[in-house]
Design an enzyme around this catalytic site. Structure first.
Site, PDB file in Angstrom:
ATOM      1  N   TYR A 186       0.851  -1.181   0.000  1.00  0.00           N
ATOM      2  CA  TYR A 186       0.000   0.000   0.000  1.00  0.00           C
ATOM      3  C   TYR A 186       0.887   1.231   0.000  1.00  0.00           C
ATOM      4  O   TYR A 186       1.837   1.315   0.781  1.00  0.00           O
ATOM      5  CB  TYR A 186      -0.898   0.002   1.245  1.00  0.00           C
ATOM      6  CG  TYR A 186      -1.762   1.234   1.384  1.00  0.00           C
ATOM      7  CD1 TYR A 186      -2.805   1.474   0.488  1.00  0.00           C
ATOM      8  CD2 TYR A 186      -1.543   2.154   2.407  1.00  0.00           C
ATOM      9  CE1 TYR A 186      -3.608   2.607   0.621  1.00  0.00           C
ATOM     10  CE2 TYR A 186      -2.346   3.280   2.543  1.00  0.00           C
ATOM     11  CZ  TYR A 186      -3.376   3.501   1.647  1.00  0.00           C
ATOM     12  OH  TYR A 186      -4.168   4.617   1.784  1.00  0.00           O
ATOM     13  N   ASP A 220       9.463   2.726  -0.458  1.00  0.00           N
ATOM     14  CA  ASP A 220       8.457   3.388   0.380  1.00  0.00           C
ATOM     15  C   ASP A 220       8.696   2.996   1.834  1.00  0.00           C
ATOM     16  O   ASP A 220       8.427   1.874   2.258  1.00  0.00           O
ATOM     17  CB  ASP A 220       7.056   2.986  -0.086  1.00  0.00           C
ATOM     18  CG  ASP A 220       5.941   3.680   0.711  1.00  0.00           C
ATOM     19  OD1 ASP A 220       6.247   4.366   1.700  1.00  0.00           O
ATOM     20  OD2 ASP A 220       4.764   3.515   0.321  1.00  0.00           O
ATOM     21  N   LYS A 274       4.467   8.994   8.761  1.00  0.00           N
ATOM     22  CA  LYS A 274       4.241   8.385  10.076  1.00  0.00           C
ATOM     23  C   LYS A 274       5.247   8.871  11.139  1.00  0.00           C
ATOM     24  O   LYS A 274       5.105   9.999  11.583  1.00  0.00           O
ATOM     25  CB  LYS A 274       4.164   6.869   9.919  1.00  0.00           C
ATOM     26  CG  LYS A 274       2.976   6.499   8.982  1.00  0.00           C
ATOM     27  CD  LYS A 274       2.514   5.072   9.020  1.00  0.00           C
ATOM     28  CE  LYS A 274       1.178   4.930   8.305  1.00  0.00           C
ATOM     29  NZ  LYS A 274       1.196   4.365   6.983  1.00  0.00           N
TER      30      LYS A 274
END
Ligand SMILES: *Cc1c(COP(=O)(O)O)cnc(C)c1O
Length: 444
Positions: free
Chosen positions: A149, A244, A276
């Site tokens: 994702y 990522d 994050k």
């Protein structure tokens, strides 16, 4: 689906009712709605350290940590103090500031990037990295892996078409075929599929993007040498390797997933995305990489990218304070607590006779309720039993442990997960394992 609970949930239920009248599904990000596990989502009033308190006054050990960011625990006094000082100086200027420079320097000191650009979400980071990769290479095709994702970027909300190395199809209504027809989706950890796609599209692939270690289908570590292989294959074919690290960055280790394998194996990504942890609980994210690639970005180069709140002084102050406090001791503590919990989870599931796989990378781990021997890719992850996980989840919740309300997620700990928090989890696990066993029996 309603579920029996001995804990009060009336205040959460009432808020959920009001929320559904004004917000689709009552939540601002789908997984929060508990659709995968049933029951009433808990509305959180406050958090401190390892603990969440909901609007009914229930306390839970938090094993989500805001889906990763809260590495130091909630309401860390030093982060709070720096943020309060920053707020007192004003909240946004639309002009450059010192904390942006310091945070960029801190990220460049830890991760394999020479230049960094700040954005406000992980989605924006991957979207911008892909635009830059296309602008730099002058090519169009993007390769990704099923189960990875990268945020809700149109071109990455794609499912594999029929068969390998064909172009992808939209993964959701609202994404036009034209957005995914330049995306190829491959099975994770599959070297042959990667070689085939580069052979079939010579000179057309702008970049391959992968989670540095997938955490969004549960934790599926790259097989040894897999990231190095991806970096080398991209280089040999004139494509960029985009790693990522929105989830793994400054979380899997002090140096992210790259610190666990890249630094050892000697691979370097061309571009890296972050989010994050680096926002310290505020909306901040970034992408960075090779100086010659990043210099193609506006205003230095022609590839356009911008943001009104990019590098916001409050968010960058929170992120900088968090990273400066994220010392080797913090990672050692989280690693030890993670090891204790994953061992206890495996023991409890074994004792209850529930087939499972526990996988980890650095301080991140997840528990799959499945009878496959190992989870290597999304097809393996999809064998997880949803009813068993729902039962497991609700038993943990009843006993004061807040797990991700989805079977496909990593469990996150923080520096604030002390003995009291960990023993609350350990006490709950055997009961949850037995609940999972009963759910499996009755679903047969
Ligand atoms: C969370 C996540 C994103 C998206 O970040 P948002 O801030 O939610 O847009 C992208 N990539 C990975 C690996 C993630 O875990």
């Amino acid at each position: 689906m309603t579920r029996p609970t001995t804990r009060p949930t009336a205040a959460s239920a009432a808020l959920f009712e009001r929320a559904r009248a004004v917000t689709p599904g009552g939540v601002n990000s789908p997984v929060r709605a508990f659709n995968a596990v049933g029951g009433t989502p808990r509305f959180i009033r406050s958090a401190a350290g390892a603990w969440l308190t909901d609007v009914d006054g229930n306390e839970y050990v938090d094993l989500i940590c805001s889906w990763g960011p809260m590495l130091l625990g909630h309401a860390h006094p030093e982060v709070q103090a720096r943020v309060a000082e920053a707020v007192a100086r004003g909240t946004s200027y639309g002009a450059p500031t010192e904390p942006e420079v310091e945070l960029a320097e801190e990220i460049a000191a830890r991760a394999p990037v020479e230049r960094v650009r700040f954005v406000s979400s992980g989605t924006e980071a991957t979207m911008s990295a892909i635009r830059l990769a296309r602008g730099f290479t002058g090519r169009d095709v993007v390769v990704k892996f099923a189960g990875c994702y990268h945020g809700h970027v149109d071109s990455l909300l794609a499912s594999a078409g029929s068969g390998l190395a064909t172009f992808a199809v939209p993964g959701t209504p609202g994404v036009p075929t034209s957005s995914t027809e330049l995306t190829v989706v491959l099975p994770y950890n599959d070297r042959a599929a990667v070689e085939k796609v580069f052979a079939e599209h010579p000179g057309r692939i702008a970049c391959l993007i992968t989670e540095a270690a997938p955490g969004n289908m549960g934790v599926v570590p790259p097989e040894p040498g897999f990231n190095e292989f991806l970096a080398a294959t991209c280089r040999a074919n004139g494509a960029l390797f985009v790693s990522d690290e929105v989830m793994t960055g400054f979380r899997a280790s002090r140096f992210g997933q790259w610190g666990l394998d890249g630094a050892l194996e000697g691979w370097r990504p061309d571009l890296v995305t972050f989010g994050k942890v680096m926002g310290g609980g505020f909306p901040a994210a970034a992408f960075g990489g090779r100086a010659d690639v990043m210099s193609r970005l506006a205003p230095e180069g022609p590839v356009y990218q911008a943001g009104t709140l990019s590098g916001n002084p409050i968010a960058t102050t929170a992120g900088l304070t968090t990273l400066r406090l994220a010392t080797d001791e913090v990672y050692a503590h989280i690693g030890a607590a993670a090891e204790t919990i994953r061992t206890a989870a495996a023991d409890a599931l074994t004792a209850a006779g529930v087939a499972h796989v526990v996988q980890s990378t650095g301080t991140m781990f997840s528990v799959f309720l499945t009878d496959v021997a190992a989870v290597r890719d999304f097809d393996d992850a999809s064998t997880t039993s949803a009813p068993a996980y729902a039962a497991f989840f609700h038993e943990m919740l009843e006993r004061g442990v807040y797990l991700p309300p989805s079977a496909y997620e990593a469990w996150f700990l923080s520096a604030a997960h002390d003995d009291r928090a960990v023993s609350t989890v350990l006490d709950a696990l055997p009961h949850a394992a037995r609940a999972a066993a009963s759910a499996l029996e009755s679903s047969q």
